[in-house]
Design an enzyme around this catalytic site. Structure first.
Site, PDB file in Angstrom:
ATOM      1  N   THR A   5      -6.531  74.291  25.013  1.00 40.53           N
ATOM      2  CA  THR A   5      -5.915  74.654  23.655  1.00 40.53           C
ATOM      3  C   THR A   5      -6.132  76.392  23.648  1.00 40.53           C
ATOM      4  OG1 THR A   5      -6.344  72.628  22.902  1.00 40.53           O
ATOM      5  CG2 THR A   5      -6.824  74.394  21.385  1.00 40.53           C
ATOM      6  N   ASN A  18      -3.443  69.611  23.742  1.00 37.73           N
ATOM      7  CA  ASN A  18      -4.463  68.987  23.951  1.00 37.73           C
ATOM      8  C   ASN A  18      -5.028  69.251  25.444  1.00 37.73           C
ATOM      9  OD1 ASN A  18      -6.767  67.070  23.590  1.00 37.73           O
ATOM     10  ND2 ASN A  18      -5.781  65.140  24.343  1.00 37.73           N
ATOM     11  N   SER A  68      -8.601  65.673  14.591  1.00 37.38           N
ATOM     12  CA  SER A  68      -8.796  67.131  15.586  1.00 37.38           C
ATOM     13  C   SER A  68     -10.200  67.753  15.347  1.00 37.38           C
ATOM     14  CB  SER A  68      -7.967  68.140  15.115  1.00 37.38           C
ATOM     15  OG  SER A  68      -7.955  69.316  15.883  1.00 37.38           O
ATOM     16  N   SER A  69     -10.679  68.377  16.189  1.00 35.69           N
ATOM     17  CA  SER A  69     -11.725  69.254  16.094  1.00 35.69           C
ATOM     18  C   SER A  69     -11.738  70.821  15.829  1.00 35.69           C
ATOM     19  CB  SER A  69     -12.697  69.226  17.312  1.00 35.69           C
ATOM     20  OG  SER A  69     -13.218  67.836  17.479  1.00 35.69           O
ATOM     21  N   GLY A  82     -11.733  74.161  22.734  1.00 44.94           N
ATOM     22  CA  GLY A  82     -12.932  73.555  23.478  1.00 44.94           C
ATOM     23  C   GLY A  82     -13.004  72.196  23.207  1.00 44.94           C
ATOM     24  N   GLY A  83     -12.197  71.381  22.653  1.00 43.74           N
ATOM     25  CA  GLY A  83     -12.246  69.934  22.548  1.00 43.74           C
ATOM     26  C   GLY A  83     -13.202  69.832  21.209  1.00 43.74           C
TER      27      GLY A  83
HETATM   28  O1  DON Z   1      -7.466  68.612  18.495  1.00 40.91           O
HETATM   29  C1  DON Z   1      -8.369  68.512  19.015  1.00 40.91           C
HETATM   30  O2  DON Z   1      -9.453  68.590  18.615  1.00 40.91           O
HETATM   31  C2  DON Z   1      -8.025  68.934  20.597  1.00 40.91           C
HETATM   32  N1  DON Z   1      -6.747  68.163  20.937  1.00 40.91           N
HETATM   33  C3  DON Z   1      -8.349  70.059  20.923  1.00 40.91           C
HETATM   34  C4  DON Z   1      -8.308  70.149  22.523  1.00 40.91           C
HETATM   35  C5  DON Z   1      -9.023  71.198  22.963  1.00 40.91           C
HETATM   36  O3  DON Z   1      -9.539  72.373  22.482  1.00 40.91           O
HETATM   37  C6  DON Z   1      -9.013  71.459  24.466  1.00 40.91           C
HETATM   38  N2  DON Z   1      -9.425  72.717  24.929  1.00 40.91           N
HETATM   39  N3  DON Z   1     -10.429  73.520  25.488  1.00 40.91           N
END
Ligand code: DON
Length: 563
Positions: A367, A387, A438-439, A458-459
């Site tokens: 991301t 994503n 989302s985060s 960072g998900g």
């Molecule tokens: O929206 C979200 O929370 C995730 N799709 C974000 C994904 C993400 O940050 C991947 N990163 N390293």
């Protein structure tokens, strides 16, 4: 009046008068941009130089990241742009999050026996939701920018035509997604021999340049209708996806009020639903505001932070989803009364989460984030996503556009973990037209006139990374560079483990935390890619920094004489 409301009112009083929103435009001596790639940072500065404001620069950075960091974000994805307009202090979150297509259904990723089919929400066309980035760029230009969209898109078009040089993170994430790439993606991102290219190889993206040009000329219709739309729909349906022209026509960005919190007199401004970021961040800070963190030992401090993370992520799993579809009692979740109740359950030991799960987070997510302050004091904090790295691993033929796999951010089945090990309830179940939870947490932290603009990919760990850096700022622990470099640790309720970067917990902290009942999991590598800009009220100076873990670039530019 009882003591608590009185205290609350008193805090509100302090907050009102120390609230440092720039009510009069501050006229800075500098502009600053921090992003994940030097070409994207330069693109932002170039547009500022041409007379654009932070919002025009945000368009340039967003579009250039789509080109030079194709694994992280792009026209086929979504994002949140947190904006601060200096002229009137207006703050808003532009929600360009992807939406589930109309044919999406709650059980679309489940097999006959009700189990989630592995990979279906992550790889290929069915994993892809309707993109929001192009609509958001058009909205930014028409509502906030000073320059025409076509001008702000020029640096990205140039980057796509001239190419960018392969770098190690690109290689790493490409390797991770290589088995799933479709032929169009392989053509662009791999060598003729279907191998990951060596560092320095030029990646030229003619089709993407043409798609960007159609957007520049046709505005919204240059993406959601006509040639680009036709190519997207053909590719998606050939690959088993369910997008229709109606889905593209119906996509709308939404302006949402940011989540605002108050931590010991400082103002926290962060992402609103459909991002969980603001609510979870404010909830954690509310809980922590009842502890004197500075008076605690380092282990005690971390233990309280971990417990606060656990409790807020539990609420995330149970209550949060797209507020256009479900009722979320946000007022209660970010209230001090709720935090007081949660805090009262925190002891000096681990409080095990209700049930255990063994599945660790998967490696290699991606991301992007960037932060900007211009010399008028306008700010943008934006986190963008497709994503997984390279999204669904699918490029739509003839467009150069990488399609997202944001559908995986829905809860495919209650209690079943997604790609980041997050669980959800029916609040985040799939529905036609709904935005997945989302985060992403683009944020402004405003304290005594100073302003920190920050965020990271960072998900599921995004929120705790922003928290750790924000706490450093709020408690005066070092300088901007230290906040970004600081070792990261994370708890997300389920799985009931404290994840941490190598070096984030010392040997003695690890053994003390284990004794207190925590299961610790050291990750194989570091995570996150934070980019931040800091305004210091006293000197009226800007400072910018990029995460030392990767190749991001941060630049502060002096205003030229006479500007
Ligand atoms: O929206 C979200 O929370 C995730 N799709 C974000 C994904 C993400 O940050 C991947 N990163 N390293």
């Amino acid at each position: 009046m009882t003591l608590r409301p009185a205290l609350f009112l008193f805090c509100g009083f302090i907050y009102f008068f120390s609230s440092p929103v720039f009510s009069d435009p501050p006229e800075l001596k500098q502009t600053a941009v921090a992003s994940a790639h030097p070409m994207a940072t330069s693109a932002g500065l170039e547009i500022l130089q041409q007379g654009g404001n932070a919002f025009d620069a945000a368009i340039a950075v967003t579009a250039t990241l789509a080109v030079v960091e194709p694994m992280g974000s792009g026209l086929g994805g979504g994002g949140f742009w947190l904006l601060h307009r200096a002229s009137d202090g207006y703050q808003v979150m532009l929600d360009g999050r992807e939406k589930a297509p109309a044919a999406a259904t709650r059980d679309m990723y489940l097999g006959k026996s009700g189990h989630v089919i592995d990979g279906l929400s992550l790889n290929g066309a069915l994993a892809s939701a309707i993109p929001g980035v192009p609509a958001a760029l058009v909205h930014l230009a028409s509502h906030y920018g000073k320059l025409p969209l076509r001008e702000s898109l020029q640096p990205a078009i140039r980057a796509a035509e001239k190419g960018f040089a392969v770098y190690p993170r690109y290689q790493k994430l490409l390797k991770f997604r290589q088995p799933h790439l479709n032929p169009a993606a392989k053509n662009i991102f791999l060598t003729d021999k279907n191998e990951v290219p060596v560092v320095g190889t030029k990646i030229i993206q003619k089709d993407l340049a043409a798609s960007l040009r159609r957007l520049a000329i046709g505005q919204r219709d240059g993406f959601y209708k006509g040639e680009t739309a036709e190519k997207l729909l053909t590719a998606v349906s050939k690959a088993g996806g369910i997008w229709t022209q109606e889905d593209l026509d119906n996509y709308q960005v939404v302006e949402r009020a940011p989540v605002v919190g108050n931590y010991r007199g400082a103002r926290i401004v962060s992402a609103a639903l459909p991002s969980s970021g603001g609510i979870v961040l404010v909830e954690i800070l509310n809980i922590l505001s009842g502890f004197d963190l500075d008076a605690l030992s380092e282990v005690e401090r971390k233990q309280k932070i971990i417990e606060a993370m656990r409790l807020a992520y539990k609420d995330r799993a149970e209550f949060l989803g797209d507020s256009d579809f479900i009722q979320v009692d946000q007022k209660h979740l970010v209230s001090m009364a709720h935090a007081d109740k949660l805090r009262s359950g925190i002891t000096d030991k681990a409080t095990p989460s209700d049930f255990l799960s063994e599945s660790p987070l998967k490696e290699g997510q991606d991301t992007s984030h960037f932060s900007i302050i211009d010399d008028d004091g306008n700010r943008v904090s934006a986190t963008l996503s497709i994503n997984y790295p390279f999204g669904s691993a699918m490029v739509a033929d003839g467009t150069g556009i990488v399609l997202n796999d944001e559908m995986d951010d829905f809860s495919a089945s209650p209690g079943v973990e997604n790609g980041y090990g997050l669980i959800g309830s029916s609040a985040n179940a799939i529905e036609a037209g709904k935005r997945p939870l989302s985060s992403m947490s683009p944020s402004f932290i405003e304290k005594d006139g100073d302003v920190l603009v920050l965020g990271t990919p960072g998900g599921s760990r995004i929120i705790t990374m922003v928290l750790i850096a924000a706490l450093d700022f709020l408690h005066g622990r070092g300088e901007l560079e230290d906040w970004l470099a600081r070792g990261r640790f994370h708890h997300q309720y389920i799985p009931d483990v404290v994840q941490f970067e190598p070096g984030a917990l010392s040997e003695s902290e690890q053994s003390e935390l284990s004794e207190l009942g925590y299961e610790l999991k050291e990750r194989q590598s570091s995570y996150g890619n934070m980019h931040a800009v800091l305004f210091k009220a006293k000197s009226r100076d800007l400072n910018a920094a990029s995460d030392p873990r990767w190749l991001g670039s941060a630049e502060v530019r002096e205003k030229a004489a006479g500007e």
